[in-house]
Design a protein around this motif. Structure first.
Motif, PDB file in Angstrom:
ATOM      1  N   GLN A 166       0.804  -1.255  -0.019  1.00 23.83           N
ATOM      2  CA  GLN A 166      -0.159   0.127   0.001  1.00 23.83           C
ATOM      3  C   GLN A 166       0.811   1.325  -0.134  1.00 23.83           C
ATOM      4  O   GLN A 166       0.650   2.239  -1.044  1.00 23.83           O
ATOM      5  CB  GLN A 166      -0.945  -0.202   1.115  1.00 23.83           C
ATOM      6  N   ALA A 167       1.879   1.196   0.993  1.00 25.44           N
ATOM      7  CA  ALA A 167       2.632   2.456   0.658  1.00 25.44           C
ATOM      8  C   ALA A 167       3.494   2.732  -0.417  1.00 25.44           C
ATOM      9  O   ALA A 167       3.712   3.868  -0.815  1.00 25.44           O
ATOM     10  CB  ALA A 167       3.837   2.327   1.958  1.00 25.44           C
ATOM     11  N   THR A 168       3.878   1.713  -1.135  1.00 23.26           N
ATOM     12  CA  THR A 168       4.384   1.963  -2.208  1.00 23.26           C
ATOM     13  C   THR A 168       3.594   2.483  -3.466  1.00 23.26           C
ATOM     14  O   THR A 168       3.810   3.331  -4.379  1.00 23.26           O
ATOM     15  CB  THR A 168       5.093   0.521  -2.889  1.00 23.26           C
ATOM     16  N   ILE A 169       2.196   1.977  -3.574  1.00 23.99           N
ATOM     17  CA  ILE A 169       1.272   2.294  -4.369  1.00 23.99           C
ATOM     18  C   ILE A 169       1.090   3.941  -4.053  1.00 23.99           C
ATOM     19  O   ILE A 169       0.779   4.554  -5.078  1.00 23.99           O
ATOM     20  CB  ILE A 169      -0.154   1.455  -4.432  1.00 23.99           C
ATOM     21  N   GLU A 170       0.861   4.243  -2.915  1.00 26.20           N
ATOM     22  CA  GLU A 170       0.753   5.472  -2.472  1.00 26.20           C
ATOM     23  C   GLU A 170       1.792   6.545  -2.986  1.00 26.20           C
ATOM     24  O   GLU A 170       1.517   7.581  -3.416  1.00 26.20           O
ATOM     25  CB  GLU A 170       0.842   5.767  -0.905  1.00 26.20           C
ATOM     26  N   ALA A 171       3.209   5.963  -2.977  1.00 26.27           N
ATOM     27  CA  ALA A 171       4.116   6.806  -3.727  1.00 26.27           C
ATOM     28  C   ALA A 171       3.960   6.967  -5.174  1.00 26.27           C
ATOM     29  O   ALA A 171       4.305   8.099  -5.710  1.00 26.27           O
ATOM     30  CB  ALA A 171       5.400   6.035  -3.366  1.00 26.27           C
ATOM     31  N   GLU A 197       1.457   9.663  -5.485  1.00 19.94           N
ATOM     32  CA  GLU A 197       1.819  10.992  -5.271  1.00 19.94           C
ATOM     33  C   GLU A 197       2.783  11.386  -6.296  1.00 19.94           C
ATOM     34  O   GLU A 197       2.839  12.498  -6.818  1.00 19.94           O
ATOM     35  CB  GLU A 197       2.445  11.231  -3.900  1.00 19.94           C
ATOM     36  N   GLY A 198       3.555  10.515  -7.240  1.00 19.56           N
ATOM     37  CA  GLY A 198       4.494  10.786  -8.215  1.00 19.56           C
ATOM     38  C   GLY A 198       3.662  11.253  -9.474  1.00 19.56           C
ATOM     39  O   GLY A 198       4.351  12.045 -10.357  1.00 19.56           O
TER      40      GLY A 198
END
Length: 267
Positions: free
Chosen positions: A222-227, A230-231
């Motif tokens: 989830q945190a990686t998909i959030e990044a 945001e990108g």
């Protein structure tokens, strides 16, 4: 407005001098009306008197010398640094300019900078000379005049099964009624939901491949998909990538599937 005077001055001594001198005042008045009405075709009348000289205006656009007043005025629009289409949000540098009010119908706005903006080929092929109809007097969002009450005006809804999902591209329900009507017609007339199909399929496959690698290496999904999301937030949250990753994060069952489900193996 000064551009009109400069263009007329540059025509003096040429074959079109009398024509441009004779229309200068009304040309300025019609551009002022464009500015006052935010480019809305509902409120900007045609100019039948110049119809026989339509090509004269078109030639200004087609043959804009870089050193001419209108060539200088249009240069910043042509030399943009965009890597997505501002009309639809699709990735890729738009390689043409669109006339918000079509130059075939409104030739006097052919070189008016506020009537010109970059657009991808797919959008231009759908837009053509359309402006509106009896039910929707104005089909399209104006890139310079329209401001919305929320920044993200288009939502993506993803439906199970998540190994072969379906989707909907819709106007944000949080829009005000007039905004909702405009975004609805914009999406429909540019055929954006149908054009999103190939992008969605490829981005979904890319997501599955990336998540498979994340899980294998112990990365937080989830945190990686959030990044990722945001990108893609700049320059607009309405870019196709930002829409996609926002929808993933806003679909709890899909996140559960990505973190713990049996993912298909894509090459």
């Amino acid at each position: 407005m000064a551009l009109v005077d400069q263009v007329v001055a540059e025509r003096q001594g040429g074959v079109h001098a009398l024509f441009f001198t004779g229309i200068a005042a009304q040309w300025r008045a019609r551009i002022q009306q464009y500015l006052d009405e935010g480019g809305s075709p509902e409120h900007i009348p045609l100019w039948p008197a110049i119809e026989p000289r339509r090509k004269t205006f078109h030639n200004l656009y087609k043959n804009a010398d870089p050193a001419s007043a209108h060539g200088i005025a249009m240069a910043p629009i042509r030399e943009h640094m965009l890597d997505l289409c501002p009309a639809c949000g699709e990735p890729g540098a738009p390689n043409t300019l669109d006339h918000y009010l079509p130059k075939g119908t409104y030739p006097h706005f052919s070189i008016t900078p506020v009537n010109l903006f970059p657009m991808c080929d797919a959008c231009q092929a759908e837009k053509l000379e359309k402006t509106g109809d009896a039910n929707s007097p104005r089909f399209f969002i104006h890139p310079y005049f329209d401001a919305f009450t929320i920044p993200k005006i288009v939502d993506l809804i993803i439906h199970a099964p998540f190994d072969a999902p379906t989707f909907e591209v819709i106007p944000s329900p949080a829009l005000q009624p007039a905004e909702l009507a405009l975004v609805t017609s914009h999406l429909r007339e540019l055929d954006i939901p149908n054009r999103y199909v190939r992008f969605f399929r490829n981005e979904h496959r890319r997501l599955i491949r990336n998540v498979t690698k994340m899980r294998a290496s112990g990365q937080p999904v989830q945190a990686t998909i959030e990044a990722f999301r945001e990108g893609y937030a700049d320059p607009t949250p309405n870019s196709w990538q930002h829409m996609f990753y926002s929808a993933v994060l806003e679909t709890p069952d899909l996140l559960e599937y990505l973190e713990n489900g049996d993912l298909p193996a894509y090459p």
